[in-house]
Design a protein around this motif. Structure first.
Motif, mmCIF file in Angstrom:
data_model
loop_
_atom_site.group_PDB
_atom_site.id
_atom_site.type_symbol
_atom_site.label_atom_id
_atom_site.label_comp_id
_atom_site.label_asym_id
_atom_site.label_seq_id
_atom_site.Cartn_x
_atom_site.Cartn_y
_atom_site.Cartn_z
ATOM 1 N N ILE A 1 40.926 36.514 29.933
ATOM 2 C CA ILE A 1 40.607 37.376 31.067
ATOM 3 C C ILE A 1 39.105 37.464 31.256
ATOM 4 O O ILE A 1 38.317 37.056 30.395
ATOM 5 C CB ILE A 1 41.195 38.789 30.895
ATOM 6 N N GLY A 2 38.708 38.005 32.395
ATOM 7 C CA GLY A 2 37.299 38.168 32.697
ATOM 8 C C GLY A 2 36.992 39.554 33.217
ATOM 9 O O GLY A 2 37.847 40.210 33.826
ATOM 10 N N VAL A 3 35.781 40.008 32.977
ATOM 11 C CA VAL A 3 35.301 41.306 33.451
ATOM 12 C C VAL A 3 33.962 41.076 34.140
ATOM 13 O O VAL A 3 33.076 40.422 33.582
ATOM 14 C CB VAL A 3 35.130 42.307 32.287
ATOM 15 N N GLY A 4 33.825 41.610 35.353
ATOM 16 C CA GLY A 4 32.598 41.445 36.110
ATOM 17 C C GLY A 4 31.738 42.693 36.107
ATOM 18 O O GLY A 4 31.742 43.472 35.153
ATOM 19 N N TRP A 5 30.993 42.900 37.205
ATOM 20 C CA TRP A 5 30.034 44.001 37.279
ATOM 21 C C TRP A 5 30.717 45.363 37.148
ATOM 22 O O TRP A 5 30.226 46.258 36.465
ATOM 23 C CB TRP A 5 29.261 43.941 38.590
ATOM 24 N N GLN A 6 31.852 45.546 37.810
ATOM 25 C CA GLN A 6 32.446 46.883 37.903
ATOM 26 C C GLN A 6 33.388 47.156 36.746
ATOM 27 O O GLN A 6 34.264 46.360 36.423
ATOM 28 C CB GLN A 6 33.193 47.038 39.226
ATOM 29 N N MET A 7 33.239 48.334 36.121
ATOM 30 C CA MET A 7 34.101 48.698 35.003
ATOM 31 C C MET A 7 35.111 49.781 35.350
ATOM 32 O O MET A 7 36.085 49.967 34.629
ATOM 33 C CB MET A 7 33.266 49.160 33.799
ATOM 34 N N SER A 8 34.897 50.502 36.464
ATOM 35 C CA SER A 8 35.845 51.565 36.813
ATOM 36 C C SER A 8 35.559 52.077 38.217
ATOM 37 O O SER A 8 34.504 51.812 38.806
ATOM 38 C CB SER A 8 35.767 52.723 35.816
ATOM 39 N N SER A 9 36.531 52.818 38.739
ATOM 40 C CA SER A 9 36.371 53.602 39.964
ATOM 41 C C SER A 9 37.372 54.737 39.886
ATOM 42 O O SER A 9 38.171 54.808 38.948
ATOM 43 C CB SER A 9 36.601 52.740 41.216
ATOM 44 N N LEU B 1 29.450 48.030 34.565
ATOM 45 C CA LEU B 1 29.724 47.806 33.149
ATOM 46 C C LEU B 1 28.500 48.059 32.281
ATOM 47 O O LEU B 1 28.582 48.739 31.252
ATOM 48 C CB LEU B 1 30.222 46.372 32.947
ATOM 49 N N ILE B 2 27.335 47.525 32.684
ATOM 50 C CA ILE B 2 26.150 47.657 31.826
ATOM 51 C C ILE B 2 25.298 48.863 32.210
ATOM 52 O O ILE B 2 24.270 49.111 31.580
ATOM 53 C CB ILE B 2 25.305 46.366 31.819
ATOM 54 N N ILE B 3 25.733 49.618 33.225
ATOM 55 C CA ILE B 3 25.072 50.872 33.569
ATOM 56 C C ILE B 3 25.717 52.025 32.810
ATOM 57 O O ILE B 3 25.039 52.877 32.229
ATOM 58 C CB ILE B 3 25.139 51.149 35.085
ATOM 59 N N SER B 4 27.046 52.050 32.808
ATOM 60 C CA SER B 4 27.780 53.162 32.199
ATOM 61 C C SER B 4 28.432 52.811 30.876
ATOM 62 O O SER B 4 28.975 53.689 30.204
ATOM 63 C CB SER B 4 28.862 53.655 33.177
ATOM 64 N N GLY B 5 28.423 51.535 30.493
ATOM 65 C CA GLY B 5 29.063 51.115 29.250
ATOM 66 C C GLY B 5 28.230 50.059 28.550
ATOM 67 O O GLY B 5 27.020 49.949 28.770
ATOM 68 N N TYR B 6 28.893 49.310 27.706
ATOM 69 C CA TYR B 6 28.255 48.210 26.979
ATOM 70 C C TYR B 6 28.808 46.887 27.488
ATOM 71 O O TYR B 6 30.013 46.755 27.722
ATOM 72 C CB TYR B 6 28.506 48.337 25.475
ATOM 73 N N GLY B 7 27.921 45.887 27.626
ATOM 74 C CA GLY B 7 28.305 44.617 28.207
ATOM 75 C C GLY B 7 28.755 43.578 27.207
ATOM 76 O O GLY B 7 29.109 43.876 26.060
#
Length: 335
Positions: A84-92, A113-119
């Protein structure tokens, strides 16, 4: 568990070893073993706190490809071993009008992802599975990451500007974003005109599928148009003679910007009014658009041109990105 990562501890600082406990896996979370992670200019912006919202220690990486190793109790669409892949957005929020229309990227509560979490500069990534996407079998692991940021950015920008097929599409710039925009537009059956700054880039644009190229030396304006375009997408982070580019648009044509200029736009209203032309911009894409983009990339063989580096050379790779010496996307591989 402990996740071993690379983090920047202060503004603009190179990354170095960092470990942290991600906490308990929540109902909709998944734990991913990282296989590869792209490096985007946005990683550099966040490391440098250019947008004023960075927090440290900061683990970069928002083009993450990995294998699912653990799932929360409510996850049904993934299974252990999925790629799987994860891009810029981690949630809404998943409840507002934008989210309910499939525009999670426009949600007022969307989190990066890298603003509110860890990348993904790490051995593992824990993230909300609802913002993780199956990678089609035909897309190589190393090439998949840049599609989740650069790919979705240009694809969404073109789609919401009205791109279908059988159209005349213009692409300004042939770099990390532009070389993907040319592929999406041309392989979906459009005639593509590229605006670029040199003859060698013009030849490269033709190799990617461009039908026409207009060479515009740096600091100059494009010549008067000889053909009109339905859509022009600007992928460059520079201020240009926008009035001259507007003249390349046909009636009801759209200029869509995904590169962020370094100054406000100056546009002549009459040129817009007289031909009912439009100007818009677009950030990444919602979840449905991401799935569509990955399917199109798989079906038509669209892939970024990448340079790969081992994870241990993250600082060297990021320096090449800073200096615009990567052709055209940098990807870190986990050995």
């Amino acid at each position: 568990m402990k996740i071993n990562a690379l983090a920047s501890y202060q503004t603009g600082e190179p990354v170095k070893d960092y470990s942290f406990d991600p906490g308990e896996l929540q109902d909709y979370d998944c734990l991913i073993k990282v296989l590869a992670c792209g490096i985007c200019h946005s990683d550099i912006h966040v490391i440098d706190n250019d947008w004023g919202n960075s927090r440290y220690p900061l683990v970069p990486g928002h083009e993450v490809i990995g294998e699912v190793v653990e799932l929360g109790s409510q996850v049904r669409h993934l299974k252990i071993g999925d790629r799987i892949g994860v891009g810029w957005q981690m949630s809404s929020c998943l409840q507002c009008p934008d989210c309910l229309k499939g525009n999670e990227n426009l949600c007022d509560e969307n989190q990066g992802l890298i603003i509110s979490g860890y990348g993904g500069f790490a051995d593992y990534l824990q993230v909300d599975s609802r913002f993780a996407f199956h990678i089609p079998q035909g897309i190589e692991t190393e090439a998949a990451g840049p599609l989740l940021c650069g790919g979705i950015t240009v694809y969404s920008g073109l789609r919401y500007a009205g791109m279908s097929s059988g159209q005349e599409i213009g692409v300004i710039g042939i770099g990390g974003l532009g070389h993907l925009a040319v592929q999406f537009a041309s392989k979906l059956g459009n005639s593509v005109t590229v605006f670029t700054t040199s003859q060698d880039k013009a030849e490269f644009a033709h190799q990617l599928g461009a039908n026409h190229v207009v060479v515009v030396p740096p600091g100059e304006s494009p010549p008067l148009p000889t053909r009109l375009l339905d859509i022009i997408i600007s992928t460059v982070p520079a201020s240009l003679d926008w009035a001259a580019y507007i003249e390349y648009l046909n009636s009801d044509g759209t200029l869509t910007l995904v590169g962020v200029p370094d100054a406000p736009l100056t546009l002549p209203l009459f040129s817009l009014l007289s031909k009912r032309r439009r100007v818009m911009s677009s950030p990444i894409g919602g979840r449905a658009m991401m799935v569509e983009m990955l399917s199109v990339a798989d079906r038509f063989g669209i892939k970024p041109i990448i340079e790969t580096f081992p994870m241990q050379q993250a600082n060297e790779a990021m320096q090449k990105v800073r200096e615009n010496k990567v052709r055209y996307r940098a990807v870190l591989k986990v050995s």
